[in-house]
Design a protein around this motif. Structure first.
Motif, short mmCIF file in Angstrom:
data_model
loop_
_atom_site.label_atom_id
_atom_site.label_comp_id
_atom_site.label_asym_id
_atom_site.label_seq_id
_atom_site.Cartn_x
_atom_site.Cartn_y
_atom_site.Cartn_z
N VAL A 46 36.06 16.57 -45.73
CA VAL A 46 35.00 16.70 -44.73
C VAL A 46 34.39 15.34 -44.43
O VAL A 46 34.16 14.97 -43.27
CB VAL A 46 33.92 17.69 -45.21
CG1 VAL A 46 32.68 17.62 -44.31
CG2 VAL A 46 34.47 19.11 -45.23
N ILE A 47 34.10 14.56 -45.47
CA ILE A 47 33.49 13.25 -45.28
C ILE A 47 34.39 12.34 -44.46
O ILE A 47 33.96 11.70 -43.49
CB ILE A 47 33.20 12.60 -46.65
CG1 ILE A 47 32.09 13.35 -47.37
CG2 ILE A 47 32.83 11.12 -46.48
CD1 ILE A 47 31.96 12.99 -48.83
N LEU A 48 35.67 12.28 -44.80
CA LEU A 48 36.59 11.39 -44.11
C LEU A 48 36.82 11.82 -42.67
O LEU A 48 37.05 11.00 -41.79
CB LEU A 48 37.92 11.32 -44.87
CG LEU A 48 37.85 10.69 -46.26
CD1 LEU A 48 39.21 10.73 -46.93
CD2 LEU A 48 37.34 9.26 -46.20
N ALA A 49 36.75 13.13 -42.44
CA ALA A 49 36.99 13.65 -41.09
C ALA A 49 35.77 13.50 -40.19
O ALA A 49 35.90 13.24 -38.99
CB ALA A 49 37.41 15.12 -41.16
N GLU A 50 34.56 13.64 -40.77
CA GLU A 50 33.36 13.72 -39.94
C GLU A 50 32.58 12.41 -39.85
O GLU A 50 31.80 12.23 -38.93
CB GLU A 50 32.43 14.81 -40.50
CG GLU A 50 32.99 16.22 -40.38
CD GLU A 50 31.98 17.27 -40.78
OE1 GLU A 50 30.90 16.91 -41.25
OE2 GLU A 50 32.28 18.46 -40.62
N ALA B 133 43.44 9.16 -43.87
CA ALA B 133 42.24 9.07 -43.03
C ALA B 133 42.00 7.63 -42.56
O ALA B 133 41.54 7.41 -41.43
CB ALA B 133 41.03 9.57 -43.80
N PHE B 134 42.30 6.66 -43.43
CA PHE B 134 42.05 5.26 -43.08
C PHE B 134 43.12 4.69 -42.14
O PHE B 134 42.87 3.74 -41.40
CB PHE B 134 42.02 4.38 -44.35
CG PHE B 134 40.88 4.68 -45.28
CD1 PHE B 134 39.71 5.28 -44.84
CD2 PHE B 134 40.98 4.36 -46.63
CE1 PHE B 134 38.66 5.55 -45.69
CE2 PHE B 134 39.94 4.63 -47.51
CZ PHE B 134 38.77 5.22 -47.04
N ALA B 135 44.34 5.23 -42.22
CA ALA B 135 45.50 4.62 -41.57
C ALA B 135 45.36 4.41 -40.06
O ALA B 135 45.71 3.32 -39.57
CB ALA B 135 46.76 5.44 -41.87
N PRO B 136 44.88 5.38 -39.27
CA PRO B 136 44.85 5.18 -37.82
C PRO B 136 44.12 3.90 -37.40
O PRO B 136 44.61 3.14 -36.56
CB PRO B 136 44.13 6.43 -37.30
CG PRO B 136 44.44 7.47 -38.33
CD PRO B 136 44.43 6.75 -39.63
N GLN B 137 42.96 3.66 -37.98
CA GLN B 137 42.20 2.46 -37.60
C GLN B 137 42.82 1.20 -38.20
O GLN B 137 42.99 0.19 -37.52
CB GLN B 137 40.75 2.58 -38.06
CG GLN B 137 39.92 1.34 -37.72
CD GLN B 137 38.47 1.44 -38.21
OE1 GLN B 137 38.06 2.47 -38.70
NE2 GLN B 137 37.73 0.36 -38.07
#
Length: 243
Positions: A79-83, A141-145
């Motif tokens: 939830v934290i990484l997504a929001e 979660a970190f990869a796209p950026q």
């Protein structure tokens, strides 16, 4: 007939839950390698033979506790990484989530901290596997950026590992701080994953101000240090260049 089977299944689940809770309570003062099966069944009030209807051995019970202890934290981290997009917002949410998990389930956190490097190999491996899954989720979660900024997959995973290692370290620090304030927290038994699954606010670690309101000074110090450490990692991230 179906009613009878349903009652038996409910009783079986109740006994399994009782065995897990008894094991967790007994493990507050000893390691899993020193805990005997008969000690657990004696607390629950069942025959030793009944234990094997639920677990193969004590290490199997330990693995179940690992899955239970870390399962709900997975939900919170997702939830934290997504929001949370901003660095400071993510940092605050992470520290609050870890603090709340330790507050709600100190016995589970104590078990993980002790057995991560303990003498029961299947349990050590289960903990390592769960933390590796944490790392994979954080890296995803970190990869796209970061990939867009030129980071290699290996470096993205290295950052995710730092994030996860820091969560584990922070949880242990919160637990020690809570021990200094015996009135804080609750008994910490039961299934954390089941509670979080039925309580969306638990997954989000609740209202930050409400979470901080009853904290001891020791807990506040741990939270402040954890935030500064994560901020330092974040600042380093912005200046990192893949070789």
């Amino acid at each position: 007939m179906s009613h009878t089977l349903g009652a038996r299944q409910a009783q079986k689940l109740k006994t399994r839950r009782a065995l897990l809770d008894a094991g967790l309570r007994l493990l507050e003062d000893q390691s899993l390698s020193s805990l005997g099966l008969r000690e657990v069944t004696r607390v629950v009030g069942v025959a030793p033979a009944a234990f094997y209807r639920h677990f193969r051995d004590m290490s199997d019970l330990g693995v179940a506790l690992v899955e239970e202890s870390l399962g709900s934290l997975h939900a919170m981290v997702r939830v934290i990484l997504a929001e949370q997009d901003g660095d400071e917002e993510r940092i605050d949410a992470t520290v609050e989530a870890v603090a709340e998990h330790v507050r709600r389930y100190p016995a589970h956190v104590r078990f993980i901290a002790r057995e991560r490097h303990g003498g029961v190999r299947p349990v050590r491996e289960a903990i390592a596997a769960e933390l590796a899954r944490f790392t994979d989720e954080a890296a995803e979660a970190f990869a796209p950026q970061l990939t867009g900024e030129g980071w290699s997959p290996e470096d993205v995973r290295m950052l995710a590992q730092l994030y996860v290692d820091h969560m584990v370290m922070t949880a242990a620090a919160f637990l020690e701080a809570q021990t200094e304030d015996p009135g804080a927290g609750d008994p910490g038994v039961g299934d954390p994953e089941a509670v979080s699954a039925g309580d969306p606010e638990a997954v989000r670690a609740g209202d930050p101000e409400a979470v901080r309101a009853g904290d001891s000074e020791a807990v506040r110090r741990v939270a402040a240090t954890a935030r500064r450490q994560l901020l330092l990692i974040s600042l380093g991230r912005h200046h990192w260049r893949t070789a």
